[in-house]
Design a protein around this motif. Structure first.
Motif, mmCIF file in Angstrom:
data_model
loop_
_atom_site.group_PDB
_atom_site.id
_atom_site.type_symbol
_atom_site.label_atom_id
_atom_site.label_comp_id
_atom_site.label_asym_id
_atom_site.label_seq_id
_atom_site.Cartn_x
_atom_site.Cartn_y
_atom_site.Cartn_z
ATOM 1 N N MET A 232 0.740 -1.319 0.045
ATOM 2 C CA MET A 232 -0.004 -0.005 -0.144
ATOM 3 C C MET A 232 0.910 1.396 0.082
ATOM 4 O O MET A 232 0.376 2.392 -0.038
ATOM 5 N N THR A 246 -7.930 7.276 -11.310
ATOM 6 C CA THR A 246 -7.925 6.102 -10.660
ATOM 7 C C THR A 246 -9.284 5.856 -9.741
ATOM 8 O O THR A 246 -9.676 6.769 -9.064
ATOM 9 N N GLN A 248 -8.818 4.594 -6.786
ATOM 10 C CA GLN A 248 -8.483 4.926 -5.748
ATOM 11 C C GLN A 248 -8.742 6.335 -5.102
ATOM 12 O O GLN A 248 -9.171 6.352 -4.083
ATOM 13 N N LYS A 315 -4.659 2.423 6.028
ATOM 14 C CA LYS A 315 -5.966 1.524 5.747
ATOM 15 C C LYS A 315 -6.762 0.964 7.087
ATOM 16 O O LYS A 315 -7.775 1.204 7.300
ATOM 17 N N LEU A 369 -0.408 6.122 -1.530
ATOM 18 C CA LEU A 369 -0.841 5.406 -3.044
ATOM 19 C C LEU A 369 -0.381 6.262 -4.098
ATOM 20 O O LEU A 369 -0.170 5.406 -5.089
ATOM 21 N N ASN A 433 -13.265 1.610 2.181
ATOM 22 C CA ASN A 433 -12.001 1.440 2.481
ATOM 23 C C ASN A 433 -11.444 0.106 2.106
ATOM 24 O O ASN A 433 -10.439 -0.041 1.807
ATOM 25 N N ILE A 436 -10.023 -0.138 -1.381
ATOM 26 C CA ILE A 436 -8.953 0.550 -1.880
ATOM 27 C C ILE A 436 -7.519 -0.469 -1.763
ATOM 28 O O ILE A 436 -7.204 -1.009 -1.123
ATOM 29 N N LYS A 437 -7.212 -0.442 -3.141
ATOM 30 C CA LYS A 437 -5.863 -1.332 -3.370
ATOM 31 C C LYS A 437 -4.850 -0.393 -3.813
ATOM 32 O O LYS A 437 -4.863 0.729 -4.236
ATOM 33 N N VAL A 439 -2.300 1.551 -6.431
ATOM 34 C CA VAL A 439 -2.704 1.816 -7.736
ATOM 35 C C VAL A 439 -1.968 1.142 -8.939
ATOM 36 O O VAL A 439 -0.612 0.747 -8.716
#
Length: 465
Positions: A232, A246, A248, A315, A369, A433, A436-437, A439
């Motif tokens: 992350m 993106t 994200q 995260k 990110l 949340n 969210i991975k 980018v």
């Protein structure tokens, strides 16, 4: 003279102590944090003509409420559109413009109060002041992240803590000045606005004049970038315009918006809420003390949670906000039913600490990110989530309360449905949340394109190489 404010002139020389940068950031954030204390002017502004009591020609509270709302809206817009400009010209010029707008906004508002023209107050504090808020808010953040690559969360917490604590200075200062200038023909607001405009301009200029950015390839003495095992946290950079393409960015926008919506709505009604929930038990003075205590937790949470995020990860920190926050919101109605003021206060203080923590943690979440090169501009665009939440939160709390009371629900129980809705919003934030991975590599800047796309006088991220 203007050459002094260029990005190149603000690069730190050899031997510069990076711990000089957080006070420069605080000099700005402690000023613009006054926005949280603007409500102290509402009462006097509703009696500008009547002096001791509202006259028919005086402004109504509903009219005055738009001053703060406009300021928050323009905060988000200025941050969104000014963030990219910040990356080009650097923090010194941005902070100078912020000082002119915020201090000048008070001056225009003072004229509006003197002439009793509400549109001038909207223009002054709402538009100009809001622009100063937005530019002043984002200008030191990316700089601090570059100066403290080893402790990103702590660094942003130090500055953004000031915004949460600005009301602790602004509120008593405003009350003192209005009391000093009040007379049989004036409520003292005009004079107070002038004095505060001058004081805040001077303080923000001190920050602008002392801020420095690190030289290209600078890193803390004795520190080497660790081998990053956390997927992350990226070593790459995403251009500000590419970040908008993106998923994200939009997931994090929702994460911030949902968390802030849940917190900002109760902040504005805290005093009334505790008095109505515990009618006859909590006095006006005690309710004011509760609001002050929440301000302390709002400020402290900005430093505590962002510092903790250096160890937990961003995260996981947001997971904590959403899970713990949902539980606490669900406990608030129970505290009212059993008559536990202590439980009620404890729940809200922790909730508000996480509300503040979400603001100080999100810039480093973005840096993790998208990289540090354009984090200031990306952060500015993300703050439109704050503008949206500044409308959603109060609307949810106020209109649901009014609907409940109109349908026969006692005032002390009129907030219960709202609390469960807030808990539901936090659960939605948890889900966002979750998705969210890291980018994707296709969005990263190549080394050769990074140099061509970087702004004039651009710099490598702190700790590069």
């Amino acid at each position: 003279m203007l050459d002094f404010f260029t990005r190149e002139r603000s690069v730190a020389g050899p031997g510069f102590n990076r711990w000089m940068v957080p006070p420069a950031a605080l000099a700005v954030h402690l000023c613009i944090g006054q926005a949280y204390a603007f409500s102290v002017f509402n009462g006097p502004l509703s009696k500008v003509i009547g002096i001791d009591s509202p006259a028919p020609e005086d402004w109504k509270l509903t009219t005055l409420g738009w001053i703060f709302s406009l300021a928050i809206v323009f905060l988000g817009l200025a941050a969104a559109f000014g963030g990219k400009w910040l990356e080009k010209v650097g923090p010194r010029l941005t902070m100078f413009v912020a000082a002119c707008c915020f201090g000048g906004g008070f001056m225009v508002s003072a004229l509006g109060v003197h002439l009793h023209q509400i549109w001038l107050v909207y223009l002054g504090y709402g538009v100009l002041g809001g622009i100063g808020l937005g530019l002043g808010y984002v200008s030191p953040v990316s700089t601090l992240i570059k100066w403290f690559p080893d402790r990103r969360g702590m660094a942003t917490g130090m500055a953004i803590m000031g915004f949460g604590g600005g009301a602790m200075i602004g509120a008593p200062l405003s009350v003192f000045l209005m009391g000093h200038f009040k007379s049989p023909t004036s409520v003292g607001v005009t004079e107070t606005f002038i004095v505060m405009g001058v004081l805040y301009f001077i303080s923000m200029m001190i920050g602008a004049l002392t801020i420095r950015i690190p030289a290209p390839d600078w890193k803390p003495a004795g520190w080497t970038p660790p081998v990053i095992e956390n997927k992350m946290i990226t070593r790459n950079h995403v251009h500000i315009d590419q970040a908008m393409k993106t998923p994200q960015f939009y997931l994090l926008w929702l994460v911030l918006c949902l968390n802030v919506t849940a917190g900002i709505g109760v902040l504005g009604q805290a005093s009334v809420m505790i008095q109505e929930t515990f009618k006859g038990e909590v006095t006006v003075a005690a309710a004011a003390g509760f609001v002050g205590l929440m301000s302390v937790f709002n400020m402290g949470g900005r430093f505590f949670w962002s510092s903790i995020s250096d160890y937990l990860g961003r995260k996981n920190t947001y997971y904590t906000f959403f899970v713990l926050g949902a539980i606490l919101y669900a406990c608030v109605p129970y505290a009212g039913h059993v008559g536990s003021v202590a439980l009620f206060v404890m729940c809200y203080c922790i909730i508000v600490s996480m509300y503040g923590g979400s603001f100080s943690t999100v810039p480093v979440y973005l840096a993790d990110l998208f990289g540090t090169k354009f984090v200031g501009g990306i952060h500015g665009r993300l703050l439109t989530a704050w503008s949206a939440a500044g409308v959603f939160g109060p609307v949810l709390v106020n209109y649901i309360r009014e609907y409940q009371i109109n349908h026969g629900v006692p005032k002390g129980q009129a907030y219960e449905v709202t609390m469960y809705i807030m808990a539901g919003l936090l659960i939605l934030g948890f889900i966002c949340n979750l998705f969210i991975k890291p980018v994707e590599a296709k969005h990263h800047m190549a080394d050769d394109s990074a140099r061509s796309k970087a702004p004039s006088g651009g710099m490598q991220p702190a700790g590069a190489n």
